[in-house]
Scaffold this motif. Structure first.
Motif, PDB file in Angstrom:
ATOM      1  N   GLY A   1       0.832  -1.216   0.000  1.00  0.00           N
ATOM      2  CA  GLY A   1       0.000   0.000   0.000  1.00  0.00           C
ATOM      3  C   GLY A   1       0.858   1.254   0.000  1.00  0.00           C
ATOM      4  N   LEU A   2       1.898   1.231   0.814  1.00  0.00           N
ATOM      5  CA  LEU A   2       2.800   2.395   0.902  1.00  0.00           C
ATOM      6  C   LEU A   2       3.437   2.679  -0.461  1.00  0.00           C
TER       7      LEU A   2
ATOM      8  N   ALA B   1       3.963   5.879  -5.223  1.00  0.00           N
ATOM      9  CA  ALA B   1       4.147   5.922  -6.682  1.00  0.00           C
ATOM     10  C   ALA B   1       3.030   6.717  -7.351  1.00  0.00           C
ATOM     11  N   GLY B   2       1.884   6.860  -6.672  1.00  0.00           N
ATOM     12  CA  GLY B   2       0.756   7.607  -7.244  1.00  0.00           C
ATOM     13  C   GLY B   2      -0.278   6.712  -7.888  1.00  0.00           C
ATOM     14  N   TYR B   3      -0.169   5.386  -7.655  1.00  0.00           N
ATOM     15  CA  TYR B   3      -1.180   4.475  -8.186  1.00  0.00           C
ATOM     16  C   TYR B   3      -2.331   4.434  -7.189  1.00  0.00           C
ATOM     17  N   ARG B   4      -3.159   5.472  -7.251  1.00  0.00           N
ATOM     18  CA  ARG B   4      -4.230   5.651  -6.269  1.00  0.00           C
ATOM     19  C   ARG B   4      -5.584   5.570  -6.961  1.00  0.00           C
TER      20      ARG B   4
ATOM     21  N   ASP C   1       7.512   5.301 -19.076  1.00  0.00           N
ATOM     22  CA  ASP C   1       7.189   6.397 -19.991  1.00  0.00           C
ATOM     23  C   ASP C   1       7.682   7.703 -19.350  1.00  0.00           C
ATOM     24  N   ASP C   2       7.656   8.794 -20.088  1.00  0.00           N
ATOM     25  CA  ASP C   2       8.023  10.079 -19.482  1.00  0.00           C
ATOM     26  C   ASP C   2       7.151  10.309 -18.249  1.00  0.00           C
ATOM     27  N   HIS C   3       7.762  10.727 -17.183  1.00  0.00           N
ATOM     28  CA  HIS C   3       7.093  10.969 -15.884  1.00  0.00           C
ATOM     29  C   HIS C   3       6.585   9.695 -15.217  1.00  0.00           C
ATOM     30  N   GLY C   4       6.844   8.541 -15.817  1.00  0.00           N
ATOM     31  CA  GLY C   4       6.444   7.275 -15.197  1.00  0.00           C
ATOM     32  C   GLY C   4       7.248   7.028 -13.925  1.00  0.00           C
ATOM     33  N   VAL C   5       6.706   6.173 -13.041  1.00  0.00           N
ATOM     34  CA  VAL C   5       7.308   5.971 -11.714  1.00  0.00           C
ATOM     35  C   VAL C   5       7.584   4.495 -11.461  1.00  0.00           C
ATOM     36  N   LEU C   6       8.774   4.225 -10.947  1.00  0.00           N
ATOM     37  CA  LEU C   6       9.099   2.878 -10.483  1.00  0.00           C
ATOM     38  C   LEU C   6       9.028   2.875  -8.960  1.00  0.00           C
ATOM     39  N   GLY C   7       8.330   1.884  -8.394  1.00  0.00           N
ATOM     40  CA  GLY C   7       8.280   1.751  -6.932  1.00  0.00           C
ATOM     41  C   GLY C   7       8.594   0.323  -6.563  1.00  0.00           C
ATOM     42  N   PHE C   8       9.777   0.095  -5.988  1.00  0.00           N
ATOM     43  CA  PHE C   8      10.215  -1.263  -5.647  1.00  0.00           C
ATOM     44  C   PHE C   8      10.549  -1.340  -4.166  1.00  0.00           C
TER      45      PHE C   8
ATOM     46  N   GLY D   1       4.486  -0.035  10.566  1.00  0.00           N
ATOM     47  CA  GLY D   1       3.307  -0.773  10.119  1.00  0.00           C
ATOM     48  C   GLY D   1       2.280   0.212   9.623  1.00  0.00           C
ATOM     49  N   PRO D   2       1.070  -0.275   9.348  1.00  0.00           N
ATOM     50  CA  PRO D   2       0.041   0.630   8.809  1.00  0.00           C
ATOM     51  C   PRO D   2      -0.402   1.664   9.844  1.00  0.00           C
ATOM     52  N   VAL D   3      -0.948   2.787   9.383  1.00  0.00           N
ATOM     53  CA  VAL D   3      -1.504   3.775  10.324  1.00  0.00           C
ATOM     54  C   VAL D   3      -3.002   3.482  10.495  1.00  0.00           C
ATOM     55  N   ASP D   4      -3.534   3.882  11.637  1.00  0.00           N
ATOM     56  CA  ASP D   4      -4.958   3.583  11.845  1.00  0.00           C
ATOM     57  C   ASP D   4      -5.752   4.864  12.113  1.00  0.00           C
ATOM     58  N   ASP D   5      -5.304   5.964  11.453  1.00  0.00           N
ATOM     59  CA  ASP D   5      -6.014   7.228  11.686  1.00  0.00           C
ATOM     60  C   ASP D   5      -6.935   7.573  10.517  1.00  0.00           C
ATOM     61  N   GLY D   6      -7.183   6.590   9.661  1.00  0.00           N
ATOM     62  CA  GLY D   6      -8.083   6.821   8.536  1.00  0.00           C
ATOM     63  C   GLY D   6      -7.370   7.333   7.292  1.00  0.00           C
ATOM     64  N   GLY D   7      -6.155   7.848   7.446  1.00  0.00           N
ATOM     65  CA  GLY D   7      -5.388   8.329   6.292  1.00  0.00           C
ATOM     66  C   GLY D   7      -4.489   7.219   5.773  1.00  0.00           C
ATOM     67  N   THR D   8      -3.574   7.589   4.883  1.00  0.00           N
ATOM     68  CA  THR D   8      -2.652   6.570   4.382  1.00  0.00           C
ATOM     69  C   THR D   8      -1.286   6.770   5.039  1.00  0.00           C
ATOM     70  N   LEU D   9      -0.558   5.666   5.138  1.00  0.00           N
ATOM     71  CA  LEU D   9       0.796   5.714   5.697  1.00  0.00           C
ATOM     72  C   LEU D   9       1.678   6.636   4.844  1.00  0.00           C
ATOM     73  N   ALA D  10       1.493   6.566   3.525  1.00  0.00           N
ATOM     74  CA  ALA D  10       2.309   7.398   2.621  1.00  0.00           C
ATOM     75  C   ALA D  10       2.122   8.876   2.941  1.00  0.00           C
ATOM     76  N   ASP D  11       0.872   9.299   3.134  1.00  0.00           N
ATOM     77  CA  ASP D  11       0.620  10.723   3.410  1.00  0.00           C
ATOM     78  C   ASP D  11       1.213  11.122   4.758  1.00  0.00           C
TER      79      ASP D  11
END
Ligand SMILES: C[S@@+](CC[C@H](N)C(=O)[O-])C[C@H]1O[C@@H](n2cnc3c(N)ncnc32)[C@H](O)[C@@H]1O
Length: 576
Positions: A47-48, A53-56, A205-212, A280-290
């Protein structure tokens, strides 16, 4: 069938045909278990990565192309499908419009079949008929070798996943040759994941993102140098999260992983974070990434299991990327911006290594009478530096070299000749002697005679902390000792600076600590240290550095160094 034919048989030309070739041999992890270097990723890490990566789901994902290069049992694929389905609903699009939106590769047919079943289940939950779901899922998932197949694939907006971990010497030779012909950054003894990073980046592609998520050794090792050069030339590093102690995988493995998010586009600011065992994951309703982005920006004070900061720029060229805690990295970048390197022509400061002989039993002795007195050079060894002051143990190196270069004529040194002749067989066995038979009595490195009489700092190679020791011009260093000489620096003042935890920070950044926390103080790492201009240091500060050096007081040295570098506001980073 060779391992490579088996590999190809499984990997190519069988796109959607999910069957396993009987002769296939995928390397297995040492613990047995899963095939092909498989280590399965925890959902919160997936999820993170997808979020960073922006795959939302709030994006029009049917219009984007996402690639999972090594799907395994679907750890990334299933969340990707869920997001895609959510996005379809939000955009009012039909399932059919997502036919070309996902591609997952997997070399192992059993794993791929499992991934297809999971995908079918997700699609059915969304209301697809069994036939429709199977058609779509089998179209998305390919049994094949990503490294060989992806050059024929479309440019992607996202390449996300957890590439396999297969060591260089476990990759079939023919496969390795084929990979290397496609991926020039696969140099040296690099793991297969280097190829996956390169292939993934190339597919963007241009502006494409790799997330590993994958092992982070390539960021510092020689085998990652071409990859770093490629990234620096064409891509922008967006996020790096060190995850060595974080529970990132389903099994406990010592893979030393990091999450990397890299975009095809110019380099901008970088989020640098570190996750520990509590991550680990956050439990405040938002995302860990944010939350992590907010932590790095300073909008959030704390995030359980994480530290994070933002770096204004990233490291250029093929040079190593440091491994430090986020706040240490900020200090390092600031020091690298403001100060010049320790080894420098202007101050005549040079770093080198002591003499390697290839036969220490012959060339090193405590008996000063084995050869003529001018052939006996007092030798400093690691043990002589242990107390922080040089305590010469009485060893000599027997020196076969003329002043100015070349070997001495043994006829002019009868004792030396007799000594070497008695040990001729042992000396001739060395590679260096076999390459040049007439020079059978040479040491591997020449002895530079003027070095003995010069003041110098010694650094024993393996130490937990920085340990510079002064030699007043009395000995020559053995090969486990690195040395520094300078025309301009007062070596006691410099010794104080180099004893400090600021100097040590550079070593920690570029040399991966060995088991037990040992650091390597080798020339390549010492050369990374930056220092202030010696003329800029007031006498009072110089005296404090001298005192700290002689009293071996790393705390006092660090306090003085904080002033010398003018970084009082960041003193906490080095424990002051
Ligand atoms: C580290 S696992 C990751 C699986 C999944 N992405 C995850 O995160 O749980 C790597 C997977 O790569 C597959 N694999 C190995 N070599 C491959 C190749 N050349 N092309 C595609 N997949 C490969 C393995 O069979 C394994 O399932």
């Amino acid at each position: 069938m060779t391992a490579f034919q088996a590999h190809l048989d499984l990997g190519l030309g069988e796109s959607a045909q999910l069957r396993r070739s009987p002769g296939t041999r995928l390397p297995r992890r040492s613990s047995g278990g899963a095939p092909g270097g498989a280590v399965y990723t925890q959902g919160w890490v997936v999820g993170l990565i997808l979020d960073l990566a922006g795959y939302r789901a709030d994006q029009d994902l049917a219009a984007r192309y996402v690639v999972e290069p090594s799907a395994g049992r679907g750890a990334f694929l299933v969340p990707m499908i869920r997001r895609l389905l959510e996005s379809l609903a939000a955009q009012g699009r039909s399932l059919d419009e997502a036919r070309e939106s996902i591609r997952a590769y997997e070399l192992d047919a059993d794993s791929a079949r499992h991934a297809v079943d999971l995908a079918v289940r997700e699609l059915q939950k969304h209301g697809a008929s069994t036939k429709e779901a199977r058609l779509l899922a089998e179209g998305w998932i390919r049994v094949g070798d990503y490294l060989l197949t992806s050059p024929g694939d479309r440019r992607a907006d996202f390449v996300v996943g957890n590439p396999p971990y297969i060591r260089y010497d476990e990759i079939p030779v023919e496969a390795l040759t084929a990979y290397r012909s496609l991926y020039p950054a696969m140099v040296g003894r690099g793991d297969i994941y280097v190829g996956f990073i390169e292939a993934g980046l190339r597919q963007l592609d241009d502006h494409g993102v790799l997330g590993f998520i994958c092992a982070d050794r390539w960021m510092r090792s020689a085998y990652g140098s071409e990859l770093r050069r490629m990234i620096s030339a064409v891509f922008g590093v967006e996020t790096i999260i060190e995850m060595h102690d974080a529970p990132a995988f389903e099994d406990e493995v010592s893979a030393y992983p990091a999450v990397v998010i890299i975009r095809r586009g110019p380099q901008g600011r970088v989020i640098v974070a570190s996750a520990d065992a509590g991550a680990g994951p956050v439990d405040d309703g938002g995302t860990l990434a944010d939350s992590l982005i907010a932590l790095a920006d300073g909008r959030l004070d704390a995030l359980h299991g994480f530290t994070a900061t933002t770096a204004e720029h990233w490291f250029r060229g093929a040079g190593p990327w440091p491994s430090l805690e986020p706040r240490q990295l900020s200090l390092l970048q600031l020091l690298e911006e403001r100060f010049g390197p320790l080894e420098d022509d202007l101050t005549g400061t040079k770093i080198g290594i002591g003499v390697a002989t290839g036969a220490d039993r012959v060339f090193i002795t405590k008996d000063p009478g084995v050869a003529e007195p001018d052939r006996m050079v007092p030798l400093a060894m690691t043990a002589d530096t242990r107390q922080g002051v040089l305590q010469w143990s009485g060893h000599y190196v027997i020196d076969p070299w003329k002043k100015g270069g070349g070997l001495v004529d043994l006829d002019a040194y009868p004792r030396l000749r007799a000594y070497f002749e008695q040990r001729r067989t042992e000396l001739q066995r060395r590679n260096v002697a076999q390459r040049a038979p007439k020079a059978w009595y040479r040491t591997i490195d020449p002895v530079h005679h003027d070095l003995t009489g010069r003041q110098k700092l010694y650094f024993p190679d393996m130490k937990l902390v920085s340990h510079p020791v002064l030699d007043r011009g009395e000995t020559y260093p053995h090969h486990n000792l690195y040395y520094l000489t300078s025309r301009v620096w007062d070596l006691e003042v410099l010794g104080g600076l180099l004893l400090s935890r600021i100097a040590q920070l550079f070593i920690e950044a570029y040399c991966v600590r060995m088991r037990g926390g040992t650091l390597r103080f080798q020339a390549q790492y010492l050369r990374r240290i930056r220092v202030p201009d010696p003329a800029s240091l007031p006498e009072e500060l110089r005296e404090r550095l001298r005192l700290a050096f002689w009293s071996r007081d790393a705390d006092a040295a660090t306090r003085a160094a904080v002033e010398a570098y003018g970084v009082a506001d960041m003193a906490g980073v080095v424990g002051c």
